[in-house]
Design an enzyme around this catalytic site. Structure first.
Site, PDB file in Angstrom:
ATOM      1  N   GLY A  75       0.811  -1.210   0.000  1.00  0.00           N
ATOM      2  CA  GLY A  75       0.000   0.000   0.000  1.00  0.00           C
ATOM      3  C   GLY A  75       0.845   1.262   0.000  1.00  0.00           C
ATOM      4  O   GLY A  75       2.023   1.255   0.389  1.00  0.00           O
ATOM      5  N   ASN A  76       0.240   2.367  -0.451  1.00  0.00           N
ATOM      6  CA  ASN A  76       0.928   3.651  -0.458  1.00  0.00           C
ATOM      7  C   ASN A  76      -0.080   4.777  -0.620  1.00  0.00           C
ATOM      8  O   ASN A  76      -1.091   4.636  -1.281  1.00  0.00           O
ATOM      9  CB  ASN A  76       2.001   3.716  -1.561  1.00  0.00           C
ATOM     10  CG  ASN A  76       1.488   3.145  -2.883  1.00  0.00           C
ATOM     11  OD1 ASN A  76       0.677   3.762  -3.563  1.00  0.00           O
ATOM     12  ND2 ASN A  76       1.953   1.958  -3.245  1.00  0.00           N
ATOM     13  N   GLY A  87       8.788  -0.138  -0.358  1.00  0.00           N
ATOM     14  CA  GLY A  87       9.254  -1.297   0.393  1.00  0.00           C
ATOM     15  C   GLY A  87       9.782  -1.019   1.786  1.00  0.00           C
ATOM     16  O   GLY A  87      10.587  -1.796   2.305  1.00  0.00           O
ATOM     17  N   SER A 140       7.592   4.992  -3.925  1.00  0.00           N
ATOM     18  CA  SER A 140       6.789   3.813  -4.257  1.00  0.00           C
ATOM     19  C   SER A 140       6.842   3.503  -5.753  1.00  0.00           C
ATOM     20  O   SER A 140       6.817   4.420  -6.580  1.00  0.00           O
ATOM     21  CB  SER A 140       5.339   4.086  -3.849  1.00  0.00           C
ATOM     22  OG  SER A 140       4.483   3.142  -4.438  1.00  0.00           O
ATOM     23  N   ASP A 187       4.602   2.529  -7.457  1.00  0.00           N
ATOM     24  CA  ASP A 187       3.336   2.943  -8.062  1.00  0.00           C
ATOM     25  C   ASP A 187       3.253   4.448  -8.295  1.00  0.00           C
ATOM     26  O   ASP A 187       2.204   4.952  -8.714  1.00  0.00           O
ATOM     27  CB  ASP A 187       2.163   2.493  -7.177  1.00  0.00           C
ATOM     28  CG  ASP A 187       2.104   0.982  -7.045  1.00  0.00           C
ATOM     29  OD1 ASP A 187       2.106   0.309  -8.089  1.00  0.00           O
ATOM     30  OD2 ASP A 187       2.079   0.471  -5.908  1.00  0.00           O
ATOM     31  N   HIS A 225      -3.258   3.566  -2.864  1.00  0.00           N
ATOM     32  CA  HIS A 225      -3.338   2.232  -3.468  1.00  0.00           C
ATOM     33  C   HIS A 225      -3.149   1.205  -2.369  1.00  0.00           C
ATOM     34  O   HIS A 225      -2.269   1.333  -1.531  1.00  0.00           O
ATOM     35  CB  HIS A 225      -2.246   2.067  -4.520  1.00  0.00           C
ATOM     36  CG  HIS A 225      -2.133   0.667  -5.035  1.00  0.00           C
ATOM     37  ND1 HIS A 225      -3.213  -0.042  -5.520  1.00  0.00           N
ATOM     38  CD2 HIS A 225      -1.065  -0.174  -5.132  1.00  0.00           C
ATOM     39  CE1 HIS A 225      -2.817  -1.249  -5.897  1.00  0.00           C
ATOM     40  NE2 HIS A 225      -1.526  -1.353  -5.676  1.00  0.00           N
ATOM     41  N   ASP A 227     -23.898   6.555  -0.095  1.00  0.00           N
ATOM     42  CA  ASP A 227     -23.460   7.696   0.715  1.00  0.00           C
ATOM     43  C   ASP A 227     -22.111   8.239   0.252  1.00  0.00           C
ATOM     44  O   ASP A 227     -21.773   9.390   0.530  1.00  0.00           O
ATOM     45  CB  ASP A 227     -23.341   7.286   2.195  1.00  0.00           C
ATOM     46  CG  ASP A 227     -24.689   7.270   2.913  1.00  0.00           C
ATOM     47  OD1 ASP A 227     -25.638   7.912   2.421  1.00  0.00           O
ATOM     48  OD2 ASP A 227     -24.786   6.627   3.970  1.00  0.00           O
ATOM     49  N   HIS A 271      -5.482  -6.617 -10.122  1.00  0.00           N
ATOM     50  CA  HIS A 271      -4.492  -5.928  -9.316  1.00  0.00           C
ATOM     51  C   HIS A 271      -5.106  -5.534  -7.966  1.00  0.00           C
ATOM     52  O   HIS A 271      -4.976  -6.288  -7.001  1.00  0.00           O
ATOM     53  CB  HIS A 271      -3.993  -4.724 -10.121  1.00  0.00           C
ATOM     54  CG  HIS A 271      -2.814  -4.029  -9.524  1.00  0.00           C
ATOM     55  ND1 HIS A 271      -1.848  -3.402 -10.268  1.00  0.00           N
ATOM     56  CD2 HIS A 271      -2.451  -3.828  -8.246  1.00  0.00           C
ATOM     57  CE1 HIS A 271      -0.931  -2.874  -9.462  1.00  0.00           C
ATOM     58  NE2 HIS A 271      -1.283  -3.130  -8.230  1.00  0.00           N
ATOM     59  N   TYR A 276     -26.504  16.266   5.590  1.00  0.00           N
ATOM     60  CA  TYR A 276     -25.824  15.363   6.527  1.00  0.00           C
ATOM     61  C   TYR A 276     -24.655  16.108   7.159  1.00  0.00           C
ATOM     62  O   TYR A 276     -23.996  16.908   6.505  1.00  0.00           O
ATOM     63  CB  TYR A 276     -25.317  14.122   5.797  1.00  0.00           C
ATOM     64  CG  TYR A 276     -24.606  13.147   6.703  1.00  0.00           C
ATOM     65  CD1 TYR A 276     -25.308  12.138   7.367  1.00  0.00           C
ATOM     66  CD2 TYR A 276     -23.235  13.247   6.932  1.00  0.00           C
ATOM     67  CE1 TYR A 276     -24.665  11.257   8.214  1.00  0.00           C
ATOM     68  CE2 TYR A 276     -22.580  12.359   7.788  1.00  0.00           C
ATOM     69  CZ  TYR A 276     -23.306  11.375   8.423  1.00  0.00           C
ATOM     70  OH  TYR A 276     -22.660  10.493   9.269  1.00  0.00           O
TER      71      TYR A 276
END
Lengths: 229, 229, 229, 229
Positions: free
Chosen positions: C27-28, C45, C73, C75, C94, C119, C168, C226
């Site tokens: 994740g990033n 990493g 990253s 990505d 991601h 929502d 992915h 809301y």
């Protein structure tokens, strides 16, 4: 003897529990010291909550206890087959983690459905054949190792560092005990997502080879560019 | 009276909550003192968060309260049938743990799909028949015990130390309260993996007898070699 | 440079772990400073447990490292395509979160089955097409961004602030890194409930347009009522 | 004003989060003071982590804010319909808890499959019909209350203290806010086990009336014998 390795193997075993892969005394991790050819492994049936580094057992590659107050894990002969067959393996782990064991009970390989899988496993994670009655009633744990080796065939075991033993559960491995545990954690996550994918979409197909190559090789190939290497 | 046993039964009940098998006041554990024939059991409808060891209730095998400020668990008559029928049982537990209860609601036994199951249960974990309307409107909790006994038949209850009561939930047992809870935890894990196996692979078959024998007997047979025994 | 933004992006990345969307280094999250056109992103990493705010990497919109000891990253090129294409986006995330990735592996969009979805997402959350072999072997991460943009088409990306990249995993975005993470968390919850809905009821239909409009617009429309606005 | 009730409603709302039924600002609990006819309810869109007892909003039965710095939950009109229609109800809760919402998204009632269900809900937990376009575009939240009342029909709302609002999520209630939350927790657990039962056994039938009567009445009937009453 091998005090540092005992500490390391102890920590790798405790990590199994921290990551939720085991309950009670289930699961075991070992690591080999290639210089001496000695293997350090979790004792059989000892609770994680009371286990200490000095409880780890030292065995040689024939399974003789070299040091330790306890008996080694009953799965020790399986670990030893792996170390003797594959010289590039330094750590082995066995669990009954729930998602990988689901595939074991279903007698199914884990198809590569996405890049999460491909980042760590270069293809489907295979499921072994049934052991024969003779193998079960004979040296059962050693035969479990043999059927793993038979299933891996002529592949490099580090390209797909895990396997599903039919009706039993997963084994994973790596360059040391920690990386074996890491692979066991990823294996269970990958198995979980494969289960969910297959139950959501009955007609799902594995990822195409191009994407499998791309993701595996961007982390593990000669031109890897993931991470800080 | 029986202070040590009350403390032990209290701890076994708290373990149910720690392991995530119960919410609110659900579930109950008992243990019998075979010398006096007295049973210590959780009080009915008391919160785990405020419960204390001295709140445990002491009853005799006919269900008379011998000591205790509280009423015993409504399921007490089921426990007592077990203790009276099986002299080798020392602890009984009842929960509504989610995976075992799923099989109860589905009216299904839990097939032995793998070695995780076989390590603890020597065959399928059976589901009882429906209680009749007469049994339900009569001494319901006692009849629940009777149908468990009917389902076990002439087997040793310790070979498969758990059962699924149809449309209700699991009971598990063991040599004492702690081992009953241990078996209840393993039961729910085994039920979880059976559910996942059956929803993943509709055509799955139970494990073959050879493997069932091997795993059960390597832990529980005369020549058991698992653990430090 | 951009110390406050680094701190903020660091916290947004840590939130991914706290919310259970990532394990290990997966994740990033990034966020852009629109004044300078610089993007702050997680290094590639690096473990969440040892990562510090100053480890965040600063890159320009062409992907050149402007500041940072680590590589950004892998990505990053995907993030940059998003920032260059959509000027109203301030943060991108991601993950391989398990439920959204299940839809990615199944190659399926997430239908709007209820008001929880409506929502936050004004319609189905789409799944991209397969990347071609040329796109995979070329500038893969940039092409991933391009196929996201192609899938969004002429819609406002903030009306459905997430997408499923086939085989992915998910990308999500928002006005900044925090809101991107918020959307990634809601996305996974929505994906979880969609999976369960579809496996429970094979014939389920998406929510009707009237209800979709009502819920989305009561939170996000010109007359939103809301919250405390 | 109503300081003790605000504290109590605040705690009931926090319990929603502790039990894992809500994330972010989702969900709301209210309780009515029948003497004054005033209702205390969670403010709209305020985070659980920063919310304080004094942030609770006091409204009258027509929805006018009597005290409070914040706007009340957008779902307030639904709560008010419940209080006005059923004088034996003292607390109402709304969540998007994942298992109950799965049934809402699937447009399905929750059948009574076992005694866990029967201990709290005296029959199937119904799912409402679709709101019409007119109801949605009109006083939507009030109409949601009306369709709940329509679905309950002439039953006592405390016999089945929860409902599934189609494509939306669950509402639950009780004699006060705490018991409403308790019922919402049990509802989600019951929904979870119903989902698992239905996906495990496609042909499963609801529990028979005799067992439903027995379990509901042993806890709630005139001759109840569960607990310490």
């Amino acid at each position: 003897m091998l005090e540092k390795l005992k500490e390391k193997v102890y920590e790798a075993n405790m990590e199994l529990q921290r990551k939720g892969l085991v309950i009670y005394t289930w699961g075991n991790v070992s690591e080999i010291d290639r210089e001496t050819g000695l293997v350090v492994i979790k004792p059989s049936g000892v609770d994680y909550d009371t286990m200490k580094p000095e409880d780890m057992v030292v065995v040689d590659l024939e399974g003789n206890i070299v040091e330790g107050e306890y008996k080694p894990s009953t799965d020790t002969p399986t670990h030893l087959v792996m170390y003797k067959t594959y010289l590039n393996i330094g750590g082995v782990v066995h669990t009954h983690s729930e998602w990988a064991t689901t595939f074991a009970q279903g007698g199914m390989s884990i198809p590569a459905f996405g890049t999460t899988h491909a980042d760590y496993f270069y293809g489907d994670i295979p499921c072994t054949r049934d052991l024969t009655d003779e193998e079960i009633s004979g040296e059962y744990e050693k035969e479990t190792g043999n059927v793993i080796v038979e299933t891996i065939g002529d592949k490099d075991p580090l390209e797909i560092p895990a396997i599903i033993v039919k009706n039993h559960g997963p084994f994973a491995w790596g360059k040391d005990g920690n990386s074996a545990v890491y692979n066991a954690v990823v294996l269970d996550k990958v198995a979980e997502m494969a289960y969910k994918t297959m139950t959501l979409n009955k007609d799902v197909k594995p990822v195409k080879q191009y994407l499998l190559d791309k993701h595996y090789l961007r982390k593990h190939g000669a031109n890897a560019y993931y991470g800080q290497k």
